[in-house]
Design an enzyme around this catalytic site. Structure first.
Site, PDB file in Angstrom:
ATOM      1  CB  THR B   1     -84.118  81.923  17.853  1.00 50.77           C
ATOM      2  OG1 THR B   1     -82.475  82.227  18.341  1.00 50.77           O
ATOM      3  CG2 THR B   1     -85.269  82.253  18.969  1.00 50.77           C
ATOM      4  NE  ARG B  29     -76.738  83.648  27.063  1.00 55.56           N
ATOM      5  CZ  ARG B  29     -77.843  83.787  25.205  1.00 55.56           C
ATOM      6  NH1 ARG B  29     -78.429  82.046  25.259  1.00 55.56           N
ATOM      7  NH2 ARG B  29     -77.913  84.563  24.952  1.00 55.56           N
ATOM      8  CB  THR B  51     -84.226  86.142  17.247  1.00 54.56           C
ATOM      9  OG1 THR B  51     -83.321  85.530  16.695  1.00 54.56           O
ATOM     10  CG2 THR B  51     -85.132  87.046  15.653  1.00 54.56           C
ATOM     11  N   GLY B  52     -81.667  87.871  18.238  1.00 56.85           N
ATOM     12  CA  GLY B  52     -80.712  88.267  18.069  1.00 56.85           C
ATOM     13  C   GLY B  52     -79.574  87.567  19.324  1.00 56.85           C
TER      14      GLY B  52
END
Lengths: 186, 132
Positions: B1, B29, B51-52
């Site tokens: 990301t 997804r 992000t993550g």
């Protein structure tokens, strides 16, 4: 009070042992994108233009997980998504499931500015991209050898994972961050 | 990301995030990035790009929570962002954020985050790991 800018290229279990040939291009890309954003702010461009400009640069860089460097689905395809929001008006635009649009962030902005909606996804988003005439390419453009390898490792480990997850090596215990974090995430 | 947040000298804010998602994700997804208030948010208080692990970020409504803590509790940007990041399981989230007053913060509870920032008064940072 003055202008400020911050950008990221993803968070995860980035190993301290990241080799120089993988670290240097990423740091150089961060430095270049920061310089582009600072120059735009100094030129009094609106923040909405600035964040779109910087994210387009990051999307075009194959070292980060977006645009050209997007990771792959379990089918080996790309499904990109993006979102942009203006603080003053709280207008926003988002897209998902893109597989041919070069800069997803710009399509998100067009959703915000050209439609009464906030979020378009998959076939509808791809059709909107054609209608708006944004740059599109063959889906293979986004598939890099590095991400094909990443998908292979994830399948072998039977994991769904963020881009920086270390491969499990039989002969060498994995450099884990257990106690400092979940090594499932990279 | 990847993501970017910016504020100009008049306090106008904006946020943008883009991603390919998770490696080996199921087809169809959706992650946190396009979900307003989860991976991306901006109002007149701050602009946030997260992000993550998308599922964790959506559950915690990360981006909107940072703005809400500033708005409802009067926390500073740094305090609000630290509070939100520290309340997500370790190894799951990082974010970049700026405030209308020109503050900037880049907290993360993963091992590292590719990040960079600069302010008009001359501060700048480029880093990957916390110790830098």
């Amino acid at each position: 009070m003055g202008w400020s800018i911050a950008l990221h290229g993803g968070a995860g279990d980035i190993p301290y042992s990241l080799p120089p040939e993988r670290r240097a291009p990423r740091e150089a890309a961060l430095r270049q994108c920061l310089a582009i954003g600072v120059a735009a702010l100094k030129a009094s461009r609106p923040p909405l233009d600035v964040v779109e400009l910087v994210v387009r640069e990051l999307e075009n860089c194959p070292h980060f997980n977006a645009g050209k460097g997007s990771v792959l689905t379990t089918d080996g395809t790309v499904e990109m998504e993006a979102c942009i929001m203006d603080g003053n008006t709280q207008k926003c635009g988002a897209v998902s499931g893109l597989s041919t649009v070069v800069n997803a962030i710009s399509l998100a902005r067009l959703v915000m500015e050209k439609t009464p909606h906030i979020y378009l996804a998959f076939d509808g988003a791809e059709a909107f991209a054609r209608e708006q005439g944004v740059e599109t390419v063959d889906a293979n453009h986004f598939i890099t050898p590095e991400n094909v390898e990443r998908l292979k490792q994830a399948k072998e480990a039977n994991r769904v994972q963020i881009d920086y997850t270390q491969p499990v090596k039989e002969d060498k215990p994995q450099e884990t961050s257990s106690g400092k974090g979940d090594s499932q995430i990279g | 990301t990847v993501g970017c947040v910016a504020v100009d000298g008049s306090g106008n804010l904006a946020a943008a995030t883009s991603t390919g998602g998770l490696v080996n994700k199921m087809v169809g997804r959706i992650g946190d990035t396009p979900v307003i208030g989860a991976g991306t948010y901006a109002n007149s208080f701050c602009a946030v790009s997260a992000t993550g692990k998308g599922e964790s970020i959506i559950r915690a409504t990360i981006a909107r929570d940072v703005a809400a803590l500033m708005e409802y509790k009067g926390l500073s940007l740094r305090e609000a962002a630290a509070y939100v990041v520290n309340n997500v399981p370790r190894g799951n989230v990082g974010l970049v954020a700026v405030s209308a007053k020109g503050e900037v913060t880049m907290p993360f509870n993963t091992r590292g985050m590719f990040r960079a920032c600069a302010t008009e008064d001359g501060y700048s940072e480029i880093g990957i790991w916390p110790s830098e």
